[in-house]
Design an enzyme around this catalytic site. Structure first.
Site, mmCIF file in Angstrom:
data_model
loop_
_atom_site.group_PDB
_atom_site.id
_atom_site.type_symbol
_atom_site.label_atom_id
_atom_site.label_comp_id
_atom_site.label_asym_id
_atom_site.label_seq_id
_atom_site.Cartn_x
_atom_site.Cartn_y
_atom_site.Cartn_z
ATOM 1 N N GLU A 170 1.012 -1.163 0.246
ATOM 2 C CA GLU A 170 -0.177 -0.220 0.184
ATOM 3 C C GLU A 170 0.830 1.511 0.043
ATOM 4 O O GLU A 170 2.131 0.952 0.084
ATOM 5 C CB GLU A 170 -0.971 -0.167 1.289
ATOM 6 C CG GLU A 170 -1.922 -1.324 1.291
ATOM 7 C CD GLU A 170 -3.010 -1.394 2.012
ATOM 8 O OE1 GLU A 170 -2.734 -0.442 3.093
ATOM 9 O OE2 GLU A 170 -4.119 -1.829 2.004
ATOM 10 N N GLU A 202 -1.362 -8.993 -6.473
ATOM 11 C CA GLU A 202 -1.947 -10.226 -7.657
ATOM 12 C C GLU A 202 -0.838 -9.662 -8.675
ATOM 13 O O GLU A 202 0.325 -9.829 -9.489
ATOM 14 C CB GLU A 202 -2.991 -10.508 -8.055
ATOM 15 C CG GLU A 202 -4.079 -11.079 -7.682
ATOM 16 C CD GLU A 202 -4.814 -10.464 -6.823
ATOM 17 O OE1 GLU A 202 -4.476 -9.230 -5.986
ATOM 18 O OE2 GLU A 202 -5.902 -10.868 -6.679
ATOM 19 N N CYS A 227 -8.898 -8.677 -8.448
ATOM 20 C CA CYS A 227 -10.195 -7.450 -8.099
ATOM 21 C C CYS A 227 -10.201 -7.655 -10.060
ATOM 22 O O CYS A 227 -9.096 -8.212 -10.382
ATOM 23 C CB CYS A 227 -9.335 -6.005 -7.868
ATOM 24 S SG CYS A 227 -8.223 -5.670 -8.773
HETATM 25 N N1 THU Z 1 -5.907 -6.226 -2.814
HETATM 26 C C1 THU Z 1 -5.416 -7.028 -3.333
HETATM 27 O O1 THU Z 1 -4.291 -7.149 -3.042
HETATM 28 N N2 THU Z 1 -5.572 -7.817 -4.243
HETATM 29 C C2 THU Z 1 -6.477 -7.489 -4.538
HETATM 30 O O2 THU Z 1 -7.136 -8.947 -5.813
HETATM 31 C C3 THU Z 1 -7.641 -7.243 -4.201
HETATM 32 C C4 THU Z 1 -7.370 -5.829 -3.257
HETATM 33 C C5 THU Z 1 -5.656 -5.596 -1.757
HETATM 34 C C6 THU Z 1 -5.401 -3.837 -2.001
HETATM 35 C C7 THU Z 1 -5.197 -2.963 -0.955
HETATM 36 O O3 THU Z 1 -4.318 -2.923 -0.145
HETATM 37 C C8 THU Z 1 -6.350 -3.995 -0.172
HETATM 38 O O4 THU Z 1 -6.183 -5.228 -0.387
HETATM 39 C C9 THU Z 1 -7.850 -3.867 0.414
HETATM 40 O O5 THU Z 1 -8.393 -3.716 -1.222
#
Ligand code: THU
Length: 132
Positions: free
Chosen positions: A44, A55, A87
Protein backbone atom coordinates in the site's frame (compact mmCIF):
# COMPACT_ATOMS: atom_id res chain seq x y z
CA UNK A 1 1.76 -28.62 -6.16
CA UNK A 2 -1.70 -29.15 -4.70
CA UNK A 3 -4.19 -26.31 -4.51
CA UNK A 4 -4.00 -26.32 -0.72
CA UNK A 5 -0.22 -25.94 -0.87
CA UNK A 6 -0.50 -23.02 -3.27
CA UNK A 7 -2.99 -21.34 -0.93
CA UNK A 8 -0.65 -21.93 2.01
CA UNK A 9 2.16 -20.28 0.03
CA UNK A 10 -0.17 -17.37 -0.75
CA UNK A 11 -0.90 -16.98 2.96
CA UNK A 12 2.81 -16.96 3.73
CA UNK A 13 3.22 -14.20 1.16
CA UNK A 14 0.26 -12.32 2.68
CA UNK A 15 2.08 -12.25 6.01
CA UNK A 16 4.66 -9.99 4.29
CA UNK A 17 2.04 -7.52 3.10
CA UNK A 18 2.52 -3.82 3.67
CA UNK A 19 -1.07 -2.87 4.44
CA UNK A 20 -1.06 -0.24 7.20
CA UNK A 21 -4.10 1.58 5.77
CA UNK A 22 -6.59 -1.17 4.95
CA UNK A 23 -5.14 -3.71 7.36
CA UNK A 24 -6.19 -6.22 4.73
CA UNK A 25 -3.26 -8.46 3.92
CA UNK A 26 -3.36 -10.32 0.62
CA UNK A 27 -0.92 -12.81 -0.90
CA UNK A 28 -0.71 -14.32 -4.34
CA UNK A 29 1.25 -17.15 -5.93
CA UNK A 30 1.89 -17.49 -9.65
CA UNK A 31 2.50 -20.97 -11.03
CA UNK A 32 4.08 -20.43 -14.42
CA UNK A 33 3.77 -22.86 -17.33
CA UNK A 34 7.42 -23.89 -16.83
CA UNK A 35 6.64 -24.89 -13.23
CA UNK A 36 8.30 -21.93 -11.57
CA UNK A 37 6.63 -20.14 -8.66
CA UNK A 38 6.48 -16.45 -7.82
CA UNK A 39 4.87 -14.77 -4.84
CA UNK A 40 3.62 -11.29 -4.05
CA UNK A 41 1.78 -9.38 -1.37
CA UNK A 42 -0.11 -6.11 -1.45
CA UNK A 43 2.03 -3.01 -1.06
CA UNK A 44 0.00 0.00 0.00
CA UNK A 45 0.90 3.66 -0.25
CA UNK A 46 -0.07 6.83 1.61
CA UNK A 47 -1.14 8.09 -1.80
CA UNK A 48 -3.82 5.40 -1.93
CA UNK A 49 -4.13 4.88 -5.71
CA UNK A 50 -0.43 3.99 -5.80
CA UNK A 51 -1.20 0.77 -3.91
CA UNK A 52 -0.19 -2.46 -5.59
CA UNK A 53 -2.34 -5.57 -5.32
CA UNK A 54 -0.71 -8.85 -4.34
CA UNK A 55 -1.52 -10.35 -7.73
CA UNK A 56 0.09 -7.43 -9.54
CA UNK A 57 3.27 -7.87 -7.52
CA UNK A 58 3.39 -11.64 -8.11
CA UNK A 59 2.67 -11.28 -11.83
CA UNK A 60 5.24 -8.50 -12.12
CA UNK A 61 7.82 -10.65 -10.41
CA UNK A 62 7.11 -13.57 -12.75
CA UNK A 63 7.14 -11.48 -15.90
CA UNK A 64 10.31 -9.67 -14.94
CA UNK A 65 11.94 -13.08 -14.57
CA UNK A 66 10.99 -13.96 -18.12
CA UNK A 67 7.64 -15.70 -17.65
CA UNK A 68 5.14 -15.13 -20.44
CA UNK A 69 2.64 -17.92 -19.74
CA UNK A 70 0.93 -18.41 -16.38
CA UNK A 71 -1.08 -21.53 -15.64
CA UNK A 72 -2.48 -20.90 -12.17
CA UNK A 73 -2.70 -18.07 -9.64
CA UNK A 74 -3.67 -18.66 -6.00
CA UNK A 75 -4.93 -15.75 -3.89
CA UNK A 76 -5.41 -15.66 -0.12
CA UNK A 77 -6.04 -13.03 2.50
CA UNK A 78 -5.37 -13.18 6.22
CA UNK A 79 -7.85 -10.65 7.56
CA UNK A 80 -11.61 -10.74 7.60
CA UNK A 81 -13.71 -13.80 6.96
CA UNK A 82 -14.63 -13.01 3.39
CA UNK A 83 -13.51 -14.71 0.22
CA UNK A 84 -10.60 -13.07 -1.50
CA UNK A 85 -11.43 -12.91 -5.18
CA UNK A 86 -9.07 -10.90 -7.37
CA UNK A 87 -10.15 -7.38 -8.30
CA UNK A 88 -11.10 -6.51 -11.86
CA UNK A 89 -7.77 -4.98 -12.78
CA UNK A 90 -5.92 -8.05 -11.55
CA UNK A 91 -8.20 -10.34 -13.55
CA UNK A 92 -7.15 -8.36 -16.60
CA UNK A 93 -3.48 -8.65 -15.62
CA UNK A 94 -3.93 -12.41 -15.34
CA UNK A 95 -5.60 -12.47 -18.75
CA UNK A 96 -2.57 -10.86 -20.41
CA UNK A 97 -0.41 -13.89 -19.60
CA UNK A 98 -2.90 -16.61 -20.44
CA UNK A 99 -3.76 -17.57 -16.85
CA UNK A 100 -6.16 -20.49 -16.91
CA UNK A 101 -7.13 -21.15 -13.32
CA UNK A 102 -7.54 -19.03 -10.21
CA UNK A 103 -7.57 -20.67 -6.77
CA UNK A 104 -9.31 -18.95 -3.87
CA UNK A 105 -10.59 -20.09 -0.50
CA UNK A 106 -14.03 -19.77 1.01
CA UNK A 107 -14.89 -18.63 4.53
CA UNK A 108 -14.45 -22.18 5.80
CA UNK A 109 -10.95 -22.39 4.33
CA UNK A 110 -11.87 -24.77 1.52
CA UNK A 111 -10.08 -24.13 -1.76
CA UNK A 112 -11.95 -23.52 -5.01
CA UNK A 113 -10.61 -23.48 -8.55
CA UNK A 114 -12.18 -21.12 -11.06
CA UNK A 115 -11.60 -20.72 -14.77
CA UNK A 116 -10.34 -17.20 -15.41
CA UNK A 117 -12.79 -17.13 -18.33
CA UNK A 118 -15.62 -17.41 -15.77
CA UNK A 119 -14.19 -14.60 -13.66
CA UNK A 120 -13.54 -12.41 -16.70
CA UNK A 121 -16.02 -13.39 -19.41
CA UNK A 122 -15.93 -11.92 -22.94
CA UNK A 123 -12.48 -10.60 -22.16
CA UNK A 124 -10.11 -8.50 -24.21
CA UNK A 125 -6.59 -9.83 -24.61
CA UNK A 126 -3.41 -9.67 -26.66
CA UNK A 127 -4.92 -11.63 -29.55
CA UNK A 128 -7.57 -8.95 -29.97
CA UNK A 129 -5.09 -6.38 -31.13
CA UNK A 130 -3.99 -6.35 -34.77
CA UNK A 131 -0.58 -7.94 -35.20
CA UNK A 132 2.12 -5.31 -35.66
N1 THU B 1 -6.07 -6.16 -2.78
C1 THU B 1 -5.24 -7.07 -3.35
O1 THU B 1 -4.06 -7.18 -3.01
N2 THU B 1 -5.74 -7.86 -4.33
C2 THU B 1 -7.02 -7.81 -4.78
O2 THU B 1 -7.36 -8.48 -5.74
C3 THU B 1 -8.00 -6.99 -4.07
C4 THU B 1 -7.45 -5.97 -3.16
C5 THU B 1 -5.51 -5.28 -1.73
C6 THU B 1 -5.32 -3.86 -2.18
C7 THU B 1 -5.38 -3.11 -0.86
O3 THU B 1 -4.10 -3.09 -0.30
C8 THU B 1 -6.29 -3.97 0.01
O4 THU B 1 -6.38 -5.23 -0.63
C9 THU B 1 -7.68 -3.40 0.20
O5 THU B 1 -8.26 -3.10 -1.02
Amino acid sequence: MRDEELIEAAKTAAAMAYAPYSKFRVGAVVLAADGSLFTGSNVENAAFPSTLCAEAVAIGSAVSSGVRKIDVIAVACLDGDQNCFPCGQCRQRMREFGTEKVIVTDKAGRTHRHDLSDLLPHSFGPEDLPSP
